[in-house]
Design an enzyme around this catalytic site. Structure first.
Site, PDB file in Angstrom:
ATOM      1  N   GLY A   1      33.339  -4.471  50.308  1.00 43.50           N
ATOM      2  CA  GLY A   1      33.215  -3.067  49.882  1.00 43.50           C
ATOM      3  C   GLY A   1      32.083  -2.917  48.879  1.00 43.50           C
ATOM      4  N   HIS A   2      32.055  -3.807  47.884  1.00 43.90           N
ATOM      5  CA  HIS A   2      30.967  -3.769  46.898  1.00 43.90           C
ATOM      6  C   HIS A   2      29.618  -4.060  47.574  1.00 43.90           C
ATOM      7  CE1 HIS A   2      34.409  -5.178  44.200  1.00 43.90           C
ATOM      8  NE2 HIS A   2      34.021  -4.074  43.591  1.00 43.90           N
TER       9      HIS A   2
ATOM     10  N   ASP B   1      37.667   4.930  45.510  1.00 44.31           N
ATOM     11  CA  ASP B   1      38.103   5.519  44.239  1.00 44.31           C
ATOM     12  C   ASP B   1      37.730   7.005  44.263  1.00 44.31           C
ATOM     13  OD1 ASP B   1      38.962   3.059  42.450  1.00 44.31           O
ATOM     14  OD2 ASP B   1      37.215   2.457  43.610  1.00 44.31           O
TER      15      ASP B   1
ATOM     16  N   GLN C   1      37.732   8.997  41.047  1.00 39.74           N
ATOM     17  CA  GLN C   1      36.664   8.480  40.173  1.00 39.74           C
ATOM     18  C   GLN C   1      35.303   9.049  40.584  1.00 39.74           C
ATOM     19  OE1 GLN C   1      36.478   4.361  38.509  1.00 39.74           O
ATOM     20  NE2 GLN C   1      35.038   4.043  40.156  1.00 39.74           N
TER      21      GLN C   1
HETATM   22  P1  AMP Z   1      35.276  -1.866  41.022  1.00 38.27           P
HETATM   23  O1  AMP Z   1      34.624  -3.192  40.906  1.00 38.27           O
HETATM   24  O2  AMP Z   1      36.650  -1.915  41.613  1.00 38.27           O
HETATM   25  O3  AMP Z   1      35.203  -1.079  39.730  1.00 38.27           O
HETATM   26  O4  AMP Z   1      34.433  -1.033  42.080  1.00 38.27           O
HETATM   27  C1  AMP Z   1      33.052  -0.867  41.944  1.00 38.27           C
HETATM   28  C2  AMP Z   1      32.569   0.120  42.974  1.00 38.27           C
HETATM   29  O5  AMP Z   1      32.883  -0.382  44.284  1.00 38.27           O
HETATM   30  C3  AMP Z   1      33.264   1.492  42.855  1.00 38.27           C
HETATM   31  O6  AMP Z   1      32.314   2.518  43.112  1.00 38.27           O
HETATM   32  C4  AMP Z   1      34.309   1.420  43.932  1.00 38.27           C
HETATM   33  O7  AMP Z   1      34.703   2.686  44.428  1.00 38.27           O
HETATM   34  C5  AMP Z   1      33.591   0.614  45.001  1.00 38.27           C
HETATM   35  N1  AMP Z   1      34.559   0.005  45.913  1.00 38.27           N
HETATM   36  C6  AMP Z   1      35.646  -0.745  45.582  1.00 38.27           C
HETATM   37  N2  AMP Z   1      36.335  -1.096  46.684  1.00 38.27           N
HETATM   38  C7  AMP Z   1      35.684  -0.542  47.746  1.00 38.27           C
HETATM   39  C8  AMP Z   1      35.901  -0.534  49.159  1.00 38.27           C
HETATM   40  N3  AMP Z   1      36.934  -1.137  49.714  1.00 38.27           N
HETATM   41  N4  AMP Z   1      35.015   0.128  49.937  1.00 38.27           N
HETATM   42  C9  AMP Z   1      33.950   0.766  49.392  1.00 38.27           C
HETATM   43  N5  AMP Z   1      33.692   0.799  48.072  1.00 38.27           N
HETATM   44  C10 AMP Z   1      34.542   0.152  47.249  1.00 38.27           C
END
Ligand code: AMP
Length: 282
Positions: free
Chosen positions: A36-37, A152, A155
């Site tokens: 995802g990231h 999110d 967010q």
């Molecule tokens: P985090 O590390 O969880 O704070 O996420 C960092 C970024 O990655 C944020 O913009 C999240 O929305 C995005 N993100 C997290 N998980 C996913 C996913 N499964 N698909 C797409 N983007 C994601």
């Protein structure tokens, strides 16, 4: 990939280089990276952009100290994955670097209604902490484009509001949620699930898909209750499951058959809190 740990060093470097020809894309994360990231990094790299990723587990956004201490960290693996994805710069600051003594941690952001519902209601102070860190990161990096994940959902809305409030010049691009083959939304927290919990966790997407399939114009409260019962029966402790207007996040009890709606859920399995959402009117 160039790694910076100090905010002065990264902002001096970016100012010196200029990067006028290239669009500077920024992907803020808390690490324990997954596909995802990496999807966000790839989106930033599209059209020849320069990609800057940050990894910082932000204490200010954790309303639960234990959750902060248990947050997974896989830094060596993350660096490797970012290099493979073609990320140009990694910003890896410490807490002292992000929040030095003279930094005003008391700044509050007028998020209004957005902060009173769903994640805002169940995680008091969470979005203030998110705004604090992203505001600081945007001031350091000053990207042309900020890449966020739809995973999110709320967010994304909060950070769109932050951009307006603080007049950050960047564009915001929201990338679709990446899922495992059984539908579970990828999340850094998934690492903490037991094998049995991991299997059950796919039910979240199952329930969101059930809502999408069964939504009809008219009263949707019973549909929502059935969905909550499904999750509870599968062993989840549900914080919330809501059908809301996809633009305002106002709760929808009676769907008019036209307005865009999204289902949003937060539920615990194995003491791991997972969130997910699905637009029901695509
Ligand atoms: P985090 O590390 O969880 O704070 O996420 C960092 C970024 O990655 C944020 O913009 C999240 O929305 C995005 N993100 C997290 N998980 C996913 C996913 N499964 N698909 C797409 N983007 C994601």
């Amino acid at each position: 990939m160039i790694l910076f740990k100090k905010s002065k060093d990264i902002s001096n470097y970016l100012a010196e280089k200029g990067f006028r020809e290239q669009s500077v894309g920024f992907v803020p994360t808390m690490g324990a990276l997954h596909a995802g990231h990496i999807g966000l990094v790839q989106a930033a790299k599209k059209n020849g952009g320069l990609c800057i990723c940050s990894i910082f587990v932000n204490p200010a956004q954790f309303n639960d100290v234990e959750d902060y201490h248990k947050y997974p960290s896989t830094i060596e693996k993350d660096i490797d994955a970012l290099e493979k994805a073609g990320c140009d710069i990694l910003f890896l600051p410490s807490v002292a670097e992000m929040y030095p003594e003279d930094f005003n941690k008391e700044e509050t952001y007028q998020l209004g209604f957005l902060e009173t519902v769903l994640e805002g209601k169940y995680r008091p102070g969470h979005f203030q902490g998110v705004c604090l860190v992203v505001d600081r990161l945007l001031n350091i990096i000053r990207p042309d484009e900020l890449f966020l994940g739809q995973k999110d959902y709320q967010q994304c809305m909060v950070l769109t509001k932050l951009k307006e409030l603080k007049q950050h010049a960047c564009q915001i691009t929201i990338c679709p949620t990446r899922r495992e083959t059984d539908g579970l939304a990828m999340s850094s927290r998934n690492i903490r699930l037991t094998e049995a919990g991991r299997k059950k966790a796919a039910q979240i997407f199952g329930t969101l898909s059930f809502l999408k399939k069964n939504l009809r114009a008219g009263d949707c409260r019973n549909l929502k209750l059935t969905a909550i019962k499904q999750l509870t029966a599968a062993g989840f402790k549900v914080d919330y499951l809501e059908i809301a207007n996809a633009i305002s996040l106002d709760t929808v009890s009676e769907w008019n058959g036209k307005e865009p709606v999204v289902a949003l859920v937060a539920a615990f399995i194995d003491d791991v809190r997972l969130i997910d959402n699905l637009v029901l009117t695509d």
